[in-house]
Design a protein around this motif. Sequence first.
Motif, mmCIF file in Angstrom:
data_model
loop_
_atom_site.group_PDB
_atom_site.id
_atom_site.type_symbol
_atom_site.label_atom_id
_atom_site.label_comp_id
_atom_site.label_asym_id
_atom_site.label_seq_id
_atom_site.Cartn_x
_atom_site.Cartn_y
_atom_site.Cartn_z
ATOM 1 N N ILE A 1 8.301 -2.833 -3.102
ATOM 2 C CA ILE A 1 6.965 -3.405 -2.939
ATOM 3 C C ILE A 1 5.917 -2.359 -3.286
ATOM 4 O O ILE A 1 6.213 -1.170 -3.336
ATOM 5 C CB ILE A 1 6.713 -3.929 -1.503
ATOM 6 N N HIS A 2 4.712 -2.833 -3.523
ATOM 7 C CA HIS A 2 3.572 -1.946 -3.764
ATOM 8 C C HIS A 2 2.671 -2.022 -2.536
ATOM 9 O O HIS A 2 2.357 -3.117 -2.068
ATOM 10 C CB HIS A 2 2.785 -2.380 -5.011
ATOM 11 N N TYR A 3 2.264 -0.879 -2.065
ATOM 12 C CA TYR A 3 1.442 -0.859 -0.862
ATOM 13 C C TYR A 3 -0.009 -1.254 -1.140
ATOM 14 O O TYR A 3 -0.782 -1.422 -0.224
ATOM 15 C CB TYR A 3 1.561 0.498 -0.174
ATOM 16 N N SER A 4 -0.353 -1.458 -2.411
ATOM 17 C CA SER A 4 -1.686 -1.943 -2.758
ATOM 18 C C SER A 4 -1.786 -3.464 -2.575
ATOM 19 O O SER A 4 -2.882 -4.017 -2.570
ATOM 20 C CB SER A 4 -2.030 -1.570 -4.203
ATOM 21 N N TRP A 5 -0.646 -4.136 -2.417
ATOM 22 C CA TRP A 5 -0.654 -5.577 -2.210
ATOM 23 C C TRP A 5 -1.134 -5.903 -0.800
ATOM 24 O O TRP A 5 -0.963 -5.123 0.136
ATOM 25 C CB TRP A 5 0.744 -6.174 -2.384
ATOM 26 N N VAL B 1 2.716 -10.488 -9.511
ATOM 27 C CA VAL B 1 3.206 -9.515 -10.497
ATOM 28 C C VAL B 1 3.172 -10.171 -11.884
ATOM 29 O O VAL B 1 4.208 -10.567 -12.410
ATOM 30 C CB VAL B 1 4.651 -9.065 -10.151
ATOM 31 N N GLU C 1 6.035 -4.662 -15.149
ATOM 32 C CA GLU C 1 6.118 -4.421 -13.702
ATOM 33 C C GLU C 1 7.212 -5.284 -13.073
ATOM 34 O O GLU C 1 7.942 -4.845 -12.188
ATOM 35 C CB GLU C 1 4.767 -4.700 -13.038
ATOM 36 N N THR D 1 10.481 -3.645 -13.750
ATOM 37 C CA THR D 1 10.645 -2.465 -12.902
ATOM 38 C C THR D 1 11.057 -2.864 -11.486
ATOM 39 O O THR D 1 12.032 -2.335 -10.943
ATOM 40 C CB THR D 1 9.336 -1.642 -12.862
ATOM 41 N N LEU D 2 10.318 -3.800 -10.891
ATOM 42 C CA LEU D 2 10.613 -4.232 -9.525
ATOM 43 C C LEU D 2 11.992 -4.882 -9.426
ATOM 44 O O LEU D 2 12.766 -4.590 -8.522
ATOM 45 C CB LEU D 2 9.544 -5.196 -9.023
#
Length: 89
Positions: free
Chosen positions: A7-11, A50, A55, A58-59
Amino acid sequence: MEYQYPIHYSWSTDEIVDVIKFFEAIEKAYEKGIERDELMKVYRRFKEIVPSIAEEKTLCGEFEEISGYSSYRTIKKAKEASSGDKIKM
């Protein structure tokens, strides 16, 4: 499963929850099977969060590395299936 989802912490919290639901749906396809329409619904939401193909790769690559489950092959199978079909990997 005993691993962390990529996960991205910007979400936002809602986005993180929805991305985790997508990865859980992939797990379900492998472990029990999942309705195609349910899988495509969570995938569409995942793509809203996404939109970048790079991306996504990648995820999904990170997820496959830690889980052994291929999001790409699962979604490919779902896209080829008909509405109402069950996706079982």
